[in-house]
Design a protein around this motif. Structure first.
Motif, mmCIF file in Angstrom:
data_model
loop_
_atom_site.group_PDB
_atom_site.id
_atom_site.type_symbol
_atom_site.label_atom_id
_atom_site.label_comp_id
_atom_site.label_asym_id
_atom_site.label_seq_id
_atom_site.Cartn_x
_atom_site.Cartn_y
_atom_site.Cartn_z
ATOM 1 N N ARG A 145 -2.887 -32.622 15.498
ATOM 2 C CA ARG A 145 -2.380 -31.254 15.410
ATOM 3 C C ARG A 145 -3.424 -30.223 15.820
ATOM 4 N NH1 ARG A 145 0.600 -29.965 10.075
ATOM 5 N NH2 ARG A 145 2.055 -28.913 11.452
ATOM 6 N N THR A 146 -4.148 -30.501 16.897
ATOM 7 C CA THR A 146 -5.200 -29.598 17.357
ATOM 8 C C THR A 146 -4.648 -28.336 18.023
ATOM 9 O OG1 THR A 146 -5.394 -30.870 19.401
ATOM 10 C CG2 THR A 146 -6.923 -31.411 17.625
ATOM 11 N N PHE A 147 -3.354 -28.236 18.174
ATOM 12 C CA PHE A 147 -2.720 -27.040 18.729
ATOM 13 C C PHE A 147 -2.499 -25.982 17.647
ATOM 14 C CE2 PHE A 147 0.070 -30.672 18.218
ATOM 15 C CZ PHE A 147 0.878 -30.260 17.173
ATOM 16 N N LEU A 148 -2.861 -26.312 16.407
ATOM 17 C CA LEU A 148 -2.751 -25.372 15.289
ATOM 18 C C LEU A 148 -4.148 -24.941 14.857
ATOM 19 C CD1 LEU A 148 -0.060 -27.231 13.137
ATOM 20 C CD2 LEU A 148 0.303 -25.428 14.833
ATOM 21 N N ASP A 149 -4.254 -23.733 14.321
ATOM 22 C CA ASP A 149 -5.548 -23.279 13.817
ATOM 23 C C ASP A 149 -5.758 -23.807 12.392
ATOM 24 O OD1 ASP A 149 -4.094 -21.630 12.086
ATOM 25 O OD2 ASP A 149 -4.482 -19.803 13.236
ATOM 26 N N GLY A 150 -6.835 -23.396 11.765
ATOM 27 C CA GLY A 150 -7.179 -23.890 10.433
ATOM 28 C C GLY A 150 -6.149 -23.579 9.356
ATOM 29 N N SER A 151 -5.356 -22.527 9.555
ATOM 30 C CA SER A 151 -4.352 -22.166 8.546
ATOM 31 C C SER A 151 -2.978 -22.765 8.854
ATOM 32 C CB SER A 151 -4.251 -20.641 8.442
ATOM 33 O OG SER A 151 -3.792 -20.092 9.661
ATOM 34 N N GLY A 152 -2.895 -23.604 9.886
ATOM 35 C CA GLY A 152 -1.626 -24.244 10.216
ATOM 36 C C GLY A 152 -0.729 -23.415 11.116
#
Length: 172
Positions: free
Chosen positions: A115-122
């Motif tokens: 899920r590297t297309f999402l940032d740290g907060s999802g």
């Protein structure tokens, strides 16, 4: 913009299953993919409409980001069922076929899993399409007299291997 204006979180394997499968396996394929891939496929489902209206795919990224926000906010299983109800095989295949011309690409399976297309907060990472490195096995478009299609990841690796040593004999 980069070489690809949008990269959807869908693996080549999922795309291959949808394009090559029958109507019965279409529903099973959709039910088996993660919600992330389902949202990526939803973006592809709408791609032909966006292009026919003369639109750019860049605003589609905002729609994809909003989809991920809604999925994150959803507390019931109805969200996924409502998304599944929107799919029509013919429209989705048209969207998949329009990907190359629209400069839309897909990701590898490890990117879907991590899920590297999402940032740290999802939330959707708007820089993802600029930072993601398209694999050397990006699909080759093949044209026939009546249609065009893309080769899958494994097929592209085979062609790359053959092209790397063109003078070498190959046994198929």
């Amino acid at each position: 913009m980069s070489a690809h204006d949008l990269i959807v979180p869908v693996s080549s394997r999922t795309l291959e299953e949808i394009v090559s499968g029958s109507k019965g396996s279409f529903k099973a394929t959709l039910e088996s993919v993660s919600t992330d891939e389902l949202l990526g496929l939803l973006a592809l489902l709408n791609l032909p409409n966006t292009l026919s209206e003369g639109g750019s795919v860049a605003p589609m990224q905002r729609g994809l980001a909003r989809s991920f926000e809604l999925a994150q906010e959803s507390t019931t299983g109805d969200f996924r069922n409502n998304i599944l109800a929107l799919f029509e095989r013919k429209r989705l295949i048209a969207g998949i076929k329009a990907m190359h011309a629209a400069k839309v690409s897909f990701v590898d399976q490890s990117t879907v899993n991590n899920r590297t297309f999402l940032d740290g907060s999802g939330k959707w990472d708007y820089r993802f399409h600029k930072t993601y490195k398209i694999k050397d096995t990006s699909p080759y478009q093949v044209f026939t007299t009546s249609d065009s299609f893309y080769l899958g990841e494994e097929q592209c690796r085979t062609i790359s291997a053959l092209c790397a040593d063109i003078d070498e004999a190959t046994h198929l």
